[in-house]
Design a protein around this motif. Structure first.
Motif, PDB file in Angstrom:
ATOM      1  N   ALA A 292       0.826  -1.207   0.000  1.00  0.00           N
ATOM      2  CA  ALA A 292       0.000   0.000   0.000  1.00  0.00           C
ATOM      3  C   ALA A 292       0.866   1.266   0.000  1.00  0.00           C
ATOM      4  O   ALA A 292       1.890   1.313   0.671  1.00  0.00           O
ATOM      5  CB  ALA A 292      -0.916   0.001   1.217  1.00  0.00           C
ATOM      6  N   ASP A 293       0.420   2.278  -0.765  1.00  0.00           N
ATOM      7  CA  ASP A 293       1.099   3.571  -0.781  1.00  0.00           C
ATOM      8  C   ASP A 293       0.309   4.522   0.122  1.00  0.00           C
ATOM      9  O   ASP A 293      -0.660   5.135  -0.315  1.00  0.00           O
ATOM     10  CB  ASP A 293       1.177   4.102  -2.215  1.00  0.00           C
ATOM     11  CG  ASP A 293       1.803   5.493  -2.280  1.00  0.00           C
ATOM     12  OD1 ASP A 293       2.244   6.010  -1.228  1.00  0.00           O
ATOM     13  OD2 ASP A 293       1.842   6.055  -3.389  1.00  0.00           O
ATOM     14  N   VAL A 294       0.707   4.631   1.390  1.00  0.00           N
ATOM     15  CA  VAL A 294      -0.088   5.441   2.318  1.00  0.00           C
ATOM     16  C   VAL A 294       0.080   6.943   2.063  1.00  0.00           C
ATOM     17  O   VAL A 294      -0.750   7.734   2.513  1.00  0.00           O
ATOM     18  CB  VAL A 294       0.202   5.105   3.805  1.00  0.00           C
ATOM     19  CG1 VAL A 294      -0.353   3.729   4.155  1.00  0.00           C
ATOM     20  CG2 VAL A 294       1.668   5.210   4.152  1.00  0.00           C
ATOM     21  N   SER A 295       1.118   7.335   1.315  1.00  0.00           N
ATOM     22  CA  SER A 295       1.258   8.769   1.016  1.00  0.00           C
ATOM     23  C   SER A 295       0.085   9.233   0.147  1.00  0.00           C
ATOM     24  O   SER A 295      -0.348  10.382   0.254  1.00  0.00           O
ATOM     25  CB  SER A 295       2.604   9.078   0.364  1.00  0.00           C
ATOM     26  OG  SER A 295       2.662   8.550  -0.935  1.00  0.00           O
ATOM     27  N   ALA A 296      -0.450   8.339  -0.688  1.00  0.00           N
ATOM     28  CA  ALA A 296      -1.586   8.700  -1.544  1.00  0.00           C
ATOM     29  C   ALA A 296      -2.837   8.925  -0.689  1.00  0.00           C
ATOM     30  O   ALA A 296      -3.616   9.851  -0.946  1.00  0.00           O
ATOM     31  CB  ALA A 296      -1.830   7.600  -2.578  1.00  0.00           C
ATOM     32  N   ILE A 297      -3.005   8.079   0.318  1.00  0.00           N
ATOM     33  CA  ILE A 297      -4.172   8.229   1.194  1.00  0.00           C
ATOM     34  C   ILE A 297      -4.037   9.501   2.033  1.00  0.00           C
ATOM     35  O   ILE A 297      -4.984  10.279   2.171  1.00  0.00           O
ATOM     36  CB  ILE A 297      -4.331   6.977   2.094  1.00  0.00           C
ATOM     37  CG1 ILE A 297      -4.629   5.763   1.194  1.00  0.00           C
ATOM     38  CG2 ILE A 297      -5.427   7.163   3.136  1.00  0.00           C
ATOM     39  CD1 ILE A 297      -4.428   4.427   1.868  1.00  0.00           C
TER      40      ILE A 297
END
Ligand SMILES: [Mn+2]
Length: 326
Positions: free
Chosen positions: A284-289
């Motif tokens: 998961a790319d949490v920077s996008a969230i």
């Protein structure tokens, strides 16, 4: 840009070195590593530290004196800010351009804002401490200066979670070896950074873990910390640092989240906002969230702060997670 930084060091005499707001081990370790390097090449360097340093990092200071305001009439040839990617993280009471001289940013984050006159930014570095060693090498120093090894080692150990995160490359491990050869003591640093928990912090961990909720088919673990929990445990906000990692630690979890009630003082009176810390276990790319919630960060670690209460913040987070998993 590293040539430009070397030029600035060689042509200057007096330097000011600052950390980002709420300094962490990478920011402070990088600042102290740079200060001791500047002194090793015969320059004057002063640490600008207008906030208190977390207890767990005080071992890095040794005899270092810091200033929280710049004495009247003082001018610097340049000022360095370590580990900073956003304007909002410039420390309080940061002096004016006439005082600082050119501002040099040394960092490894993806930039949010255009800050600094010279930017030494390497997003492939595991820590800002790595970029400091690049400066040491560019200066042509044969070895890592006395007193710089321990703070730089602490910076890297902290930002890589003890050489565990995906940011740990062969070069990071080689650099660790160089720093140990130059005098850093791995157990001393690990003990100071990771092992010296006060009882209040352990109590806080226990109450945060008690809030654990699994969501999205156990792919997300959500925890929270409120002002009341902090008060009951006798804990402070510094002790919350790193707690989000326990959410990610759960087997099968792709995203760990911590919702954190955050007091804000304003002209209209005090109110509570909510910080959200996010951690990814890999895919998961949490920077996008975080970006969708007006925040930012790295793929694996990101955060935001919302001007809503903790329950509303959780709804907003769950909405974004629903979109992410859709
Ligand atoms: Mn960092």
């Amino acid at each position: 840009m590293i040539e430009r930084a070397v030029e600035i060091i060689e042509s200057g005499e007096r330097f000011l070195v600052a950390c980002h707001r709420r300094p962490d081990a990478d920011s402070l370790g990088s600042a102290l590593g740079l200060i001791r390097t500047l002194r090793a090449v015969g320059k004057q360097a002063t640490l600008f530290m207008p906030e208190s340093i977390p207890e767990s990092l005080s071992f890095l200071m040794q005899d270092e004196q810091s200033i929280d305001t710049v004495p009247e009439g003082t001018r610097f040839d340049a000022t360095w800010i370590m580990d900073i990617a956003a304007k909002a993280l410039i420390p309080p009471r940061f002096p004016s351009p006439e005082v600082t001289g050119p501002v040099i940013i040394v960092d490894h984050h993806h930039a949010h804002d255009d800050i600094g006159d010279v930017v030494l930014r390497d997003t492939s570095a595991a820590a800002t401490g790595e970029v400091v060693v690049r400066i040491i090498d560019a200066l042509g120093l044969e070895s890592i200066p006395e007193g710089a090894a321990t703070p730089i080692y602490a910076a890297i150990v902290s930002d890589t979670g003890g050489f565990r995160y995906a940011t740990t490359r062969p070069a990071t491990l080689r650099l660790g070896a160089r720093l140990v050869e130059a005098g850093a003591d791995p157990w001393q640093v690990a003990q100071q950074l990771f092992e010296r928990w006060e009882p209040a912090r352990l109590r806080l961990l226990s109450s945060i873990i008690a809030t654990l909720e699994m969501a999205f088919d156990d792919r997300v673990a959500i925890m929270r910390v409120t002002r009341q929990m902090l008060q009951i445990c006798g804990a402070n906000d510094d002790m919350v640092e790193g707690m989000v990692n326990y959410a990610r630690r759960v087997q099968g979890v792709e995203i760990g989240a911590l919702l954190w009630e955050w007091p804000v003082r304003s002209a209209e009176g005090n109110h509570l906002e909510t910080k959200i810390s996010l951690r990814s276990s890999g895919a998961a790319d949490v920077s996008a969230i975080a970006a969708a919630l007006h925040g930012g960060g790295h793929r694996a670690a990101a955060a935001t702060q919302l001007d809503v209460d903790i329950d509303r913040a959780e709804e907003l987070l769950r909405d974004e997670l629903a979109k992410y998993f859709a």
